[in-house]
Write a protein that holds these residues in place. Structure first.
Motif, mmCIF file in Angstrom:
data_model
loop_
_atom_site.group_PDB
_atom_site.id
_atom_site.type_symbol
_atom_site.label_atom_id
_atom_site.label_comp_id
_atom_site.label_asym_id
_atom_site.label_seq_id
_atom_site.Cartn_x
_atom_site.Cartn_y
_atom_site.Cartn_z
ATOM 1 N N VAL A 1 -6.862 -6.105 -1.751
ATOM 2 C CA VAL A 1 -6.469 -5.270 -0.611
ATOM 3 C C VAL A 1 -6.595 -3.794 -0.968
ATOM 4 O O VAL A 1 -7.106 -2.981 -0.179
ATOM 5 N N GLU A 2 -6.131 -3.434 -2.155
ATOM 6 C CA GLU A 2 -6.174 -2.033 -2.583
ATOM 7 C C GLU A 2 -7.605 -1.519 -2.677
ATOM 8 O O GLU A 2 -7.883 -0.357 -2.362
ATOM 9 N N LEU A 3 -8.550 -2.377 -3.101
ATOM 10 C CA LEU A 3 -9.939 -1.977 -3.278
ATOM 11 C C LEU A 3 -10.785 -2.185 -2.027
ATOM 12 O O LEU A 3 -11.977 -1.865 -2.015
ATOM 13 N N GLY A 4 -10.172 -2.727 -0.980
ATOM 14 C CA GLY A 4 -10.915 -2.956 0.253
ATOM 15 C C GLY A 4 -11.836 -4.148 0.197
ATOM 16 O O GLY A 4 -12.815 -4.226 0.956
ATOM 17 N N VAL A 5 -11.548 -5.089 -0.697
ATOM 18 C CA VAL A 5 -12.354 -6.312 -0.825
ATOM 19 C C VAL A 5 -11.766 -7.376 0.091
ATOM 20 O O VAL A 5 -10.533 -7.542 0.131
ATOM 21 N N PRO A 6 -12.590 -8.121 0.828
ATOM 22 C CA PRO A 6 -12.049 -9.190 1.670
ATOM 23 C C PRO A 6 -11.217 -10.166 0.845
ATOM 24 O O PRO A 6 -11.559 -10.467 -0.301
ATOM 25 N N PRO A 7 -10.105 -10.657 1.389
ATOM 26 C CA PRO A 7 -9.248 -11.569 0.625
ATOM 27 C C PRO A 7 -9.929 -12.909 0.364
ATOM 28 O O PRO A 7 -10.876 -13.291 1.064
ATOM 29 N N LEU B 1 -9.908 -10.481 -9.334
ATOM 30 C CA LEU B 1 -8.951 -9.670 -8.594
ATOM 31 C C LEU B 1 -7.817 -10.525 -8.039
ATOM 32 O O LEU B 1 -8.048 -11.632 -7.535
ATOM 33 N N SER B 2 -6.609 -10.002 -8.130
ATOM 34 C CA SER B 2 -5.493 -10.615 -7.416
ATOM 35 C C SER B 2 -5.601 -10.240 -5.941
ATOM 36 O O SER B 2 -6.373 -9.347 -5.565
ATOM 37 N N ASP B 3 -4.821 -10.904 -5.082
ATOM 38 C CA ASP B 3 -4.849 -10.572 -3.662
ATOM 39 C C ASP B 3 -4.460 -9.115 -3.436
ATOM 40 O O ASP B 3 -5.045 -8.419 -2.585
ATOM 41 N N GLU B 4 -3.468 -8.635 -4.205
ATOM 42 C CA GLU B 4 -3.025 -7.254 -4.055
ATOM 43 C C GLU B 4 -4.130 -6.278 -4.460
ATOM 44 O O GLU B 4 -4.359 -5.256 -3.797
ATOM 45 N N GLN B 5 -4.823 -6.571 -5.566
ATOM 46 C CA GLN B 5 -5.910 -5.702 -6.005
ATOM 47 C C GLN B 5 -7.046 -5.690 -4.989
ATOM 48 O O GLN B 5 -7.657 -4.648 -4.722
#
Length: 367
Positions: free
Chosen positions: A335-341, A329-333
């Protein structure tokens, strides 16, 4: 590869497995062996399923034709040519077995009847599923033996009179007896030496291609599947953790587990990989006591704190590739999926300034 309930995909895939879960009831409680698996096999294509022992591969193979014991509880859908195997009545299911889909088990000696001649064993599904005279059945048995590279005279032999490779050829002949549209091969070459293994794999691939049959092949050997199959699904702890074109998953894996499986095979012409073989420490988790978050986290060399908080789904990891890992996942993805950065990379420390106050980054003549 997942059908995701799409009607068009169901029509184009002869086999479509949707959200399949299998749980075994035991004296100490329920044990989840398969957890929400999606798979699909288009007509005339070959799908490989890889993973260590205990990851759920053989459970899926048996579930496809409802061959699991009564202690197994299944949910989801298994569509064979649009029909759900899990809701079929027994009469319809018996008709589908052998004629619609057949299975080649690992260890032919344990699957063949030791006190019956192999010709009779190959003839049995033909007599059950097709209206043929005894003479036609004998002709069909002879043709099948010839197809798999055995002389017709071996029809009178008993299993113990054949070598391991010959017995495996008999199992393949039985699987082809009623002209099925799908063959499920569960570790078909595990007990064979390298030379016979190569012959059996060439035989299976050739027969599948010549007859336009679909195939689902199960193995712990990633290199065998990469050479034999069109697409590959890697399983861990009852789930698919990566899927994509077979050669891509083997050569450029996106999940750390797939990478570990691929790295376990030494590369021809690469002395370093032979001198320092890479393994995977630890063992697969107990299905009844899976760790929180990513189930691969305790063995993963790239694990991060967020892996304990995230149970990854199969996310897009390239063209027709998916992997269940936060690293795709990219950082943007994220955030969109609710995954911790991802944790921030440590910044480089500035160089120490010498005692005379000179800047070490400046050339001597400028100082």
């Amino acid at each position: 590869m997942s059908t995701g309930g799409n009607d068009a995909a169901q029509r184009t895939n002869f086999l479509a497995v949707e959200d399949l879960s299998v749980t075994y009831r035991t004296g100490s409680g329920d044990v989840p062996a398969v957890r929400g698996v999606d798979l699909a096999v288009a007509p005339g294509t070959k799908l490989g399923v890889a993973g260590e022992s205990g990851c759920g591969k053989s459970t899926i193979a048996l579930a496809l034709l409802r061959l699991l014991p009564s202690t197994a509880r299944m949910s989801g859908r298994i569509l064979l040519d649009g029909e759900d195997v899990l809701t079929m009545k027994w009469g319809r299911l018996r008709a589908v077995r052998w004629a619609g889909a057949s299975i080649v088990f690992q260890g032919a000696m344990h699957s063949l009847n030791a006190v019956r001649r192999i010709g009779d064993q190959i003839a049995e599904p033909i007599l059950l599923h097709e209206q043929r005279t005894p003479a036609e059945v004998r002709t069909r048995v002879s043709a099948l033996l010839e197809q798999v590279g055995l002389p017709q005279q071996r029809a009178a032999a008993y299993p113990h009179e054949l070598s391991g490779g010959q017995r495996q050829r008999v199992m393949i002949a039985m699987a082809l007896a009623c002209n099925p549209r799908l063959i499920i091969a569960d570790e078909p070459t595990t007990a064979l030496d390298v030379m016979i293994q190569a012959q059996i794999l060439r035989l299976i691939s050739g027969l599948v291609s010549d007859h336009g049959i679909s195939m689902l092949m199960i193995s712990h050997d990633l290199s065998v599947l990469a050479d034999t199959c069109d697409r590959l699904a890697v399983m861990y702890a009852g789930r698919v953790v990566e899927e994509g074109a077979a050669h891509e998953v083997f050569s450029t894996p996106r999940h750390p587990y797939s990478e570990a499986l691929s790295a376990a095979f030494p590369r021809i012409g690469d002395p370093a990989s032979r001198r320092r073989p890479r393994g995977l420490p630890g063992d697969p988790p107990d299905p009844a006591a899976l760790p929180a978050g990513c189930s691969f986290r305790p063995r993963c060399p790239a694990a991060q704190d967020r892996c304990a908080e995230t149970d990854p789904a199969l996310w897009r990891a390239g063209a027709e590739r998916r992997a269940a890992c936060v690293h795709v996942l990219s950082d943007e993805q994220a955030v969109e999926l609710g995954v911790p950065p991802a944790p921030a990379a440590p910044s480089a420390a500035p160089p120490d300034r010498p005692a005379n106050g000179a800047d070490p980054a400046q050339p001597e003549e400028i100082r």
